[in-house]
Scaffold this motif. Structure first.
Motif: not given
Ligand code: G6P
Length: 484
Positions: A246-250, A236-241, A225-228
């Motif tokens: 679009r939303l991407v769950k991490v 966004g946050q570490d668990d949701l970008l 997430s940090r790299l993205c």
């Protein structure tokens, strides 16, 4: 650079299409609600027939996918070979062919020469070659194309591992209706290492094509997430970008094993008799066991040197202790793997030569893949299991050993740098680079009071029963499109 230019070895390219009696041909495109995309198909050719492949990913996935109507897209393992789609064990297999040049650039090169070492703490120097990147992109596009053709409307595609980072994004463009889950089986490196990659933005954007991007550990998910946020337009946050609309769950979803299956094999009387026989064959000595794919990340060489140090410190132990190392052949066409095999075999010879006596060989070395029953017999026979990789995404051997210890006995020595160490805190955790520390832990393991052995193993077993492979697969496939 010699690696980049080396011609593909003859034994890596030989192929034959005259076998596969068990395969039932199917029409080229059979659309399914679920499509698995992984570098390898879950089968391999043995004596002219397709058989389920041994190995972590396949056995982990097979048991959760049984009885589901699905397609599996992957490479059959021989460069230059084209195979028509076929059905085996209820699964529709869609082989992706790789030319010898693609095998060299995409598989040996970018997957095994760039990403594998980079993601494993650069324990070997990763190499960056534009001539490897181009086939990586093309092969990823081909896998995505096959998946797009094989998927029923609004179906789910589950993409696996570092060979196929670009598939989610290609697929998103080809099939916007697809639900896409991506799982990385190996570690995802820290920012400062990943940032070396000349194609860092492309790889991150490729993964961001998925609805869910999952990693073995929380740390891997955070690194991603940090790299993205740093190298792509994602916010966004570490668990949701968020990327555009679009939303991407991490997430961190540690893989596991089929605990019930290993438990059942371990309770099989024939397997138990075999374990007894192994104990007798090894002279009734206490058994240290290592089981690894023969890979330079697994720390086998340092582990052997630690055993040598243990023998040096405890000369009388040769009568009481034996080390069994099972090394599963792997990537035998890649130079680094040829070298690590030479190193391990040289150490085995050296230590046996220095410490062995007639009838008392300190190290028994098996260079082969064992069938499940035989492997479980070794797990049952072993007093102490050593899993000491320098870096590992998870390590399923550690979980298999624990699944088999139905009497809550046996000791697991586990590297701090394996993903499994994040969960398996009741193992004896070690630094796999510290030869003296490892030797001392081996000595300590043999002296551990039986109540402590029991407490540690029963805690590990309780944990595994709650977190088995079925739970992992279910979580990986929970894709909530409403949030995207
Ligand atoms: C690791 C990877 C798998 C891979 C396996 C064997 O476990 O995560 O994706 O299949 O190694 O390696 P190979 O190169 O033979 O497929």
């Amino acid at each position: 650079m010699a690696h980049a230019k080396r011609p593909v070895a003859e034994h890596c390219t030989k192929g034959t299409v005259a076998w596969r009696r068990a395969a039932q041909p199917v029409p080229a495109v059979t659309q399914k609600d679920m499509v698995i995309v992984a570098n390898r198909l879950p089968v391999q050719e043995v004596d002219g027939e397709w058989r389920t492949s041994p190995g972590g990913l396949v056995s982990a996935l097979k048991c959760v996918l049984e009885n589901r109507d699905l397609s599996w897209i992957g490479w059959a393992g021989t460069p230059g070979e084209t195979i028509a789609p076929f059905k085996h064990d209820q699964i529709h297999h869609h082989p992706v062919s790789l030319s010898p040049e693609e095998y060299e650039g995409y598989y040996e090169g970018f997957a095994n020469g760039t990403l594998w070492p980079l993601y494993h703490d650069a324990v070997r120097s990763p190499e960056y070659h534009r001539s490897w990147w181009r086939p990586y992109v093309e092969v990823n596009r081909r896998f995505a194309q096959y998946a797009a053709e094989s998927l029923a409307p609004n179906g789910t595609v589950w993409v696996h591992d570092y060979h196929l980072h670009l598939v989610p994004q290609f697929l998103r463009t080809m099939r916007p209706d697809a639900k896409i889950s991506f799982f990385l089986h190996i570690p995802f490196p820290p920012e400062e290492l990943f940032a070396q990659l000349p194609w860092r933005r492309e790889i991150l954007e490729g993964m961001l094509g998925a609805d869910l991007v999952a990693f073995q550990t929380r740390l891997g998910a955070q690194n991603f997430s940090r790299l993205c946020r740093r190298f792509t337009n994602a916010v966004g946050q570490d668990d949701l970008l968020k990327l555009g609309d679009r939303l991407v769950k991490v997430d961190a979803l540690p893989i596991s094993v089929d605990v019930d299956r290993f438990d059942a094999v371990a309770r099989n009387p024939e397997v138990q008799l075999r374990a007894e026989q192994l104990r007798r064959d090894l002279g009734g000595r206490k058994i240290f066991l290592g089981v690894d794919r023969l890979d330079y990340t697994k720390g086998i060489d340092v582990r052997l040197r630690a055993f040598e140090t243990f023998l040096e410190n405890n000369p009388a132990a040769i009568d009481d202790v034996v080390f069994v190392q099972v090394a599963v052949p792997s990537r035998e066409c890649v130079d680094d793997y040829v070298r690590i095999r030479q190193r391990v075999e040289q150490l085995v010879g050296q230590i046996n030569g220095a410490y062995g006596r007639a009838g008392k060989t300190p190290i028994h070395y098996l260079y082969r893949n064992l069938p499940t029953e035989e492997l479980v017999a070794y797990y049952l026979a072993a007093d102490v299991m050593l899993v000491t990789p320098f870096r590992d995404g998870m390590n399923l051997v550690a979980k298999e050993y624990v699944s088999c210890r139905t009497h809550d006995d046996g000791i697991l020595i586990l590297s701090e740098f394996a993903g499994a160490a994040r969960e398996m805190l009741d193992a004896l955790l070690v630094n796999p680079h510290d030869i003296d520390g490892l030797a001392a832990t081996m000595a300590m393991a043999l002296k551990l009071p039986s109540h402590e052995v029991y407490e540690r193993m029963s805690a590990l077993r309780t944990l595994l029963k709650r977190h088995d492979v079925h739970r992992w697969a279910k979580q990986c496939l929970e894709i909530d499109r409403d949030c995207s």
